[in-house]
Design a protein around this motif. Structure first.
Motif, PDB file in Angstrom:
ATOM      1  N   LEU A   1     -16.702 -18.211   2.267  1.00  0.00           N
ATOM      2  CA  LEU A   1     -16.217 -17.701   3.285  1.00  0.00           C
ATOM      3  C   LEU A   1     -17.119 -18.784   3.632  1.00  0.00           C
ATOM      4  CD1 LEU A   1     -15.060 -13.848   3.207  1.00  0.00           C
ATOM      5  CD2 LEU A   1     -13.489 -16.277   2.734  1.00  0.00           C
TER       6      LEU A   1
ATOM      7  N   PHE B   1     -16.966 -21.277   6.843  1.00  0.00           N
ATOM      8  CA  PHE B   1     -16.913 -21.065   8.589  1.00  0.00           C
ATOM      9  C   PHE B   1     -18.226 -22.554   9.195  1.00  0.00           C
ATOM     10  CE2 PHE B   1     -19.232 -17.510  11.045  1.00  0.00           C
ATOM     11  CZ  PHE B   1     -18.835 -18.624  12.171  1.00  0.00           C
TER      12      PHE B   1
ATOM     13  N   PHE C   1     -14.299 -14.851  11.130  1.00  0.00           N
ATOM     14  CA  PHE C   1     -16.010 -14.632  10.543  1.00  0.00           C
ATOM     15  C   PHE C   1     -16.409 -13.760  11.646  1.00  0.00           C
ATOM     16  CE2 PHE C   1     -14.023 -19.011   7.806  1.00  0.00           C
ATOM     17  CZ  PHE C   1     -14.947 -18.536   7.644  1.00  0.00           C
TER      18      PHE C   1
ATOM     19  N   LEU D   1     -23.194 -14.952   7.604  1.00  0.00           N
ATOM     20  CA  LEU D   1     -21.899 -15.338   8.345  1.00  0.00           C
ATOM     21  C   LEU D   1     -22.632 -14.905  10.333  1.00  0.00           C
ATOM     22  CD1 LEU D   1     -18.522 -14.253   6.856  1.00  0.00           C
ATOM     23  CD2 LEU D   1     -19.970 -16.174   6.782  1.00  0.00           C
TER      24      LEU D   1
END
Length: 219
Positions: free
Chosen positions: A57, A61, A114, A124
């Motif tokens: 992920l 992103f 996100f 993140l």
């Protein structure tokens, strides 16, 4: 060299698969197994590049953020090459952060998903904060350059102006995503242009001496 290129291509392929899943079904849909199926790979191959879902992920992103920045930077480069006023260059660059077509709507949906997860995921959050800071810094630099060439009043502080323009762009993106058809007969694209031009006109109130001089000498 070909092997390195293949690795980068596969990493991009995985990131594209993650984004497609998030756009269609939300963040929870982007499991390693579903991502592998979407990318046409085995689960083992996906895990070869990303040991965990969070790593996968995070990479996706970063890819989304990089795509938007690349397009914005292209506007800036082309604007400089064609000696356009800074305000016009900045208007084109900021428009890349707005969901004005299908591709940018997908990016916006993915970025919002996100950003929500970033509230509880430090890695993140770092990307999210870094992207926002980079945008503000780019706008502040443009305002500073405007002061040097005459488009911006000397007494204007670039940072408050940058924060305001970034905030307007972010809020405008939400409004356009929510109402992609525009409001009261005004298309989303026209509305976005009016809002950005109005905000930029309040900051870039003058004319660039450098470009104006070149224009007169070319006559």
């Amino acid at each position: 060299m070909p092997r390195v290129a293949d690795h980068e291509q596969r990493r991009r392929q995985i990131a594209d698969a993650v984004c497609a899943l998030i756009s269609e079904s939300g963040l929870d849909a982007a499991t390693v197994a579903r991502t592998a199926a979407q990318a046409g790979m085995s689960v083992g191959l996906v895990q070869h590049y990303f040991r965990t879902k969070d790593e996968m992920l995070l990479h996706a992103f970063k890819e989304v953020s990089a795509h938007i920045r690349t397009r914005a930077d292209r506007h800036i480069e082309e604007g400089i090459a064609h000696q356009q006023p800074i305000a016009r260059v900045l208007a084109g660059a900021l428009a890349e952060f707005l969901p004005l077509d299908d591709a940018r709507r997908v990016e916006f949906r993915v970025a919002r998903a996100f950003a929500g997860r970033a509230l509880d995921a430090p890695a993140l959050a770092e990307v999210d904060v870094g992207t926002a800071r980079a945008l503000r810094a780019e706008i502040a630099r443009a305002v500073h350059n405007g002061k040097e060439c005459g488009e911006v009043e000397q007494g204007l502080d670039p940072w408050p102006a940058a924060v305001r323009l970034a905030a307007v762009t972010e809020g405008l993106a939400v409004q356009i995503y929510r109402d992609p058809d525009g409001v009261e007969g005004i298309s989303a694209a026209a509305l976005a242009a009016q809002v950005l031009e109005g905000e930029l006109a309040a900051v870039f109130t003058g004319e660039c001496r450098q470009y104006a001089g070149r224009s007169r000498s070319a006559r």
